[in-house]
Write a protein that holds these residues in place. Structure first.
Motif, PDB file in Angstrom:
ATOM      1  N   PRO A   1      -1.596   0.212   6.607  1.00 31.09           N
ATOM      2  CA  PRO A   1      -0.705   1.347   6.865  1.00 31.09           C
ATOM      3  C   PRO A   1       0.701   0.953   7.285  1.00 31.09           C
ATOM      4  O   PRO A   1       1.494   1.823   7.661  1.00 31.09           O
ATOM      5  CB  PRO A   1      -1.421   2.071   8.013  1.00 31.09           C
ATOM      6  CG  PRO A   1      -2.041   0.956   8.795  1.00 31.09           C
ATOM      7  CD  PRO A   1      -2.478  -0.062   7.763  1.00 31.09           C
TER       8      PRO A   1
ATOM      9  N   THR B   1      -4.222   1.474  -2.367  1.00 27.35           N
ATOM     10  CA  THR B   1      -4.069   2.691  -1.584  1.00 27.35           C
ATOM     11  C   THR B   1      -4.244   2.355  -0.104  1.00 27.35           C
ATOM     12  O   THR B   1      -4.734   1.295   0.258  1.00 27.35           O
ATOM     13  CB  THR B   1      -5.103   3.752  -1.986  1.00 27.35           C
ATOM     14  OG1 THR B   1      -6.420   3.317  -1.586  1.00 27.35           O
ATOM     15  CG2 THR B   1      -5.077   4.001  -3.483  1.00 27.35           C
ATOM     16  N   THR B   2      -3.828   3.274   0.743  1.00 26.08           N
ATOM     17  CA  THR B   2      -4.046   3.162   2.180  1.00 26.08           C
ATOM     18  C   THR B   2      -4.689   4.447   2.664  1.00 26.08           C
ATOM     19  O   THR B   2      -4.101   5.528   2.536  1.00 26.08           O
ATOM     20  CB  THR B   2      -2.739   2.892   2.951  1.00 26.08           C
ATOM     21  OG1 THR B   2      -2.907   3.234   4.332  1.00 26.08           O
ATOM     22  CG2 THR B   2      -1.557   3.671   2.385  1.00 26.08           C
TER      23      THR B   2
ATOM     24  N   GLY C   1      -2.473   5.844   5.452  1.00 25.56           N
ATOM     25  CA  GLY C   1      -1.187   6.325   4.956  1.00 25.56           C
ATOM     26  C   GLY C   1      -1.324   7.640   4.215  1.00 25.56           C
ATOM     27  O   GLY C   1      -0.521   8.562   4.407  1.00 25.56           O
ATOM     28  N   PHE C   2      -2.335   7.752   3.359  1.00 20.88           N
ATOM     29  CA  PHE C   2      -2.530   9.003   2.630  1.00 20.88           C
ATOM     30  C   PHE C   2      -2.908  10.125   3.590  1.00 20.88           C
ATOM     31  O   PHE C   2      -2.395  11.246   3.496  1.00 20.88           O
ATOM     32  CB  PHE C   2      -3.605   8.830   1.560  1.00 20.88           C
ATOM     33  CG  PHE C   2      -3.924  10.098   0.814  1.00 20.88           C
ATOM     34  CD1 PHE C   2      -2.923  10.794   0.152  1.00 20.88           C
ATOM     35  CD2 PHE C   2      -5.214  10.598   0.787  1.00 20.88           C
ATOM     36  CE1 PHE C   2      -3.209  11.970  -0.537  1.00 20.88           C
ATOM     37  CE2 PHE C   2      -5.516  11.766   0.102  1.00 20.88           C
ATOM     38  CZ  PHE C   2      -4.514  12.451  -0.556  1.00 20.88           C
TER      39      PHE C   2
ATOM     40  N   TRP D   1       1.511   5.382  -0.461  1.00 22.44           N
ATOM     41  CA  TRP D   1       0.689   6.504  -0.002  1.00 22.44           C
ATOM     42  C   TRP D   1       0.862   7.747  -0.860  1.00 22.44           C
ATOM     43  O   TRP D   1       0.232   8.764  -0.598  1.00 22.44           O
ATOM     44  CB  TRP D   1       0.988   6.832   1.461  1.00 22.44           C
ATOM     45  CG  TRP D   1       2.435   7.172   1.732  1.00 22.44           C
ATOM     46  CD1 TRP D   1       3.009   8.410   1.706  1.00 22.44           C
ATOM     47  CD2 TRP D   1       3.477   6.260   2.073  1.00 22.44           C
ATOM     48  NE1 TRP D   1       4.343   8.329   2.008  1.00 22.44           N
ATOM     49  CE2 TRP D   1       4.660   7.006   2.246  1.00 22.44           C
ATOM     50  CE3 TRP D   1       3.534   4.871   2.258  1.00 22.44           C
ATOM     51  CZ2 TRP D   1       5.889   6.419   2.577  1.00 22.44           C
ATOM     52  CZ3 TRP D   1       4.742   4.288   2.593  1.00 22.44           C
ATOM     53  CH2 TRP D   1       5.906   5.071   2.752  1.00 22.44           C
TER      54      TRP D   1
ATOM     55  N   ASN E   1       0.820  -1.207   0.000  1.00 19.02           N
ATOM     56  CA  ASN E   1       0.000   0.000   0.000  1.00 19.02           C
ATOM     57  C   ASN E   1       0.859   1.264   0.000  1.00 19.02           C
ATOM     58  O   ASN E   1       1.254   1.755   1.062  1.00 19.02           O
ATOM     59  CB  ASN E   1      -0.909   0.008   1.226  1.00 19.02           C
ATOM     60  CG  ASN E   1      -1.798  -1.212   1.296  1.00 19.02           C
ATOM     61  OD1 ASN E   1      -1.330  -2.311   1.545  1.00 19.02           O
ATOM     62  ND2 ASN E   1      -3.086  -1.033   1.085  1.00 19.02           N
TER      63      ASN E   1
ATOM     64  N   SER F   1       0.104  11.327   5.408  1.00 26.16           N
ATOM     65  CA  SER F   1       0.989  12.104   4.535  1.00 26.16           C
ATOM     66  C   SER F   1       0.477  13.526   4.335  1.00 26.16           C
ATOM     67  O   SER F   1       1.248  14.415   3.964  1.00 26.16           O
ATOM     68  CB  SER F   1       1.144  11.404   3.174  1.00 26.16           C
ATOM     69  OG  SER F   1      -0.011  11.582   2.367  1.00 26.16           O
TER      70      SER F   1
ATOM     71  N   THR G   1       3.662   2.795   5.695  1.00 27.83           N
ATOM     72  CA  THR G   1       3.658   4.200   6.120  1.00 27.83           C
ATOM     73  C   THR G   1       4.181   4.318   7.547  1.00 27.83           C
ATOM     74  O   THR G   1       5.028   5.178   7.855  1.00 27.83           O
ATOM     75  CB  THR G   1       2.242   4.787   6.050  1.00 27.83           C
ATOM     76  OG1 THR G   1       1.677   4.506   4.776  1.00 27.83           O
ATOM     77  CG2 THR G   1       2.275   6.286   6.275  1.00 27.83           C
TER      78      THR G   1
ATOM     79  N   ASP H   1      -6.529   9.284  10.191  1.00 21.52           N
ATOM     80  CA  ASP H   1      -7.258   8.324   9.367  1.00 21.52           C
ATOM     81  C   ASP H   1      -8.744   8.647   9.458  1.00 21.52           C
ATOM     82  O   ASP H   1      -9.291   8.881  10.535  1.00 21.52           O
ATOM     83  CB  ASP H   1      -6.989   6.900   9.866  1.00 21.52           C
ATOM     84  CG  ASP H   1      -7.544   5.852   8.914  1.00 21.52           C
ATOM     85  OD1 ASP H   1      -7.739   6.165   7.723  1.00 21.52           O
ATOM     86  OD2 ASP H   1      -7.765   4.705   9.372  1.00 21.52           O
TER      87      ASP H   1
END
Length: 266
Positions: A223, A39-40, A43-44, A21, A19, A47, A226, A52
């Motif tokens: 995650p 995707t996560t 994690g996104f 990010w 995953n 970032s 990340t 979350d």
């Protein structure tokens, strides 16, 4: 063969789907030889300096579009609960995901409301059925994953989790996923209770071989990558501030390797 069809075929045997990010980590992971990416949401969000669940749907879809365009690999998206609470919004989520260039996506039965974190059974199944119907209506193959979030939200009821996954399977989901299963015995019970491919999130102590033996077809990292990257930043920062040294740089990926990976090919 389209990415969706290739992505579906990957589920014939176990595979690991990491995953990334952002665009850079997507390109980097693709270069290592993984066959698909996901995707996560956490994690996104991290970032972007958000918790979350703190990323809006439109921003998440734009992020998904960027990752899907960054690599030729199939990309599946963690779209949390989707565009809204209704069955119709679940269908709209699938259409938006396909339009973003994704090969698949997951939708959760987590409401986003900590006071009532899991949708009622009937509403959860209706949402999955609408999403599955939307996925089948697309002109290209699209792999829809239905997630049961019980174990992540203090509802560690394996029987009820299996009941939901079986209902999600009957409603048309392509892949089934219950993150947070407590042990390998729970993983085996889930895999034996359904016929569709099961995704499991990796964690320390698990191995691909053991998960394959249990019947798992897909392993995602959520995650973890990340968190690992942020952990290495924390370790490096402590060394700098506490010791006044820079030994962490010995483990860094060489600048030349990253420069070569990200330089457009003529």
């Amino acid at each position: 063969m389209g990415t969706g069809s290739f992505f579906r075929q990957l589920h014939d045997n176990i595979f690991v789907m990491p995953n990334p990010w952002d665009i850079g980590t997507a390109k980097l992971l693709a270069s290592f030889g993984f066959k698909a990416l996901a995707t996560t949401s956490a994690g996104f969000a991290f970032s972007r300096g958000l918790p979350d669940g703190g990323v809006g749907f439109d921003m998440m879809i734009q992020h998904c579009r960027e990752l899907a365009n960054a690599t030729d690999l199939p990309v599946s998206a963690d779209l949390e609960k989707g565009k809204g609470d209704s069955a119709g919004s679940a269908a709209e989520t699938i259409f938006a995901a396909e339009a973003a260039g994704l090969a698949g996506c997951s939708i959760e039965d987590h409401t986003g409301d900590t006071s009532q974190p899991i949708y009622d059974f009937s509403q959860a199944v209706e949402r999955v059925a609408a999403a599955a119907e939307a996925a089948r209506a697309l002109k290209r193959d699209f792999v829809f994953t239905a997630r049961c979030e019980n174990f992540l939200w203090n509802r560690p009821d394996l029987d009820e989790t299996i009941k939901r996954l079986q209902a999600f399977e009957k409603a048309g989901a392509d892949v089934l996923y219950a993150p947070g299963l407590p042990d390998m015995e729970a993983v085996r019970l889930v895999c034996s209770a359904v016929r569709k491919p099961v995704n499991v999130m990796a964690r320390p102590g698990l191995t691909v071989a053991a998960l394959a033996e249990a019947g798992v077809k897909r392993v995602s990292l959520g995650p973890w990558l990340t968190e690992f990257a942020f952990g290495m930043l924390e370790t490096a920062s402590r060394e700098i501030l506490q010791d006044g040294t820079f030994g962490f740089a010995r483990a860094a990926m060489p600048f030349s390797k990253l420069q070569g990976l990200f330089t457009p090919k003529p």
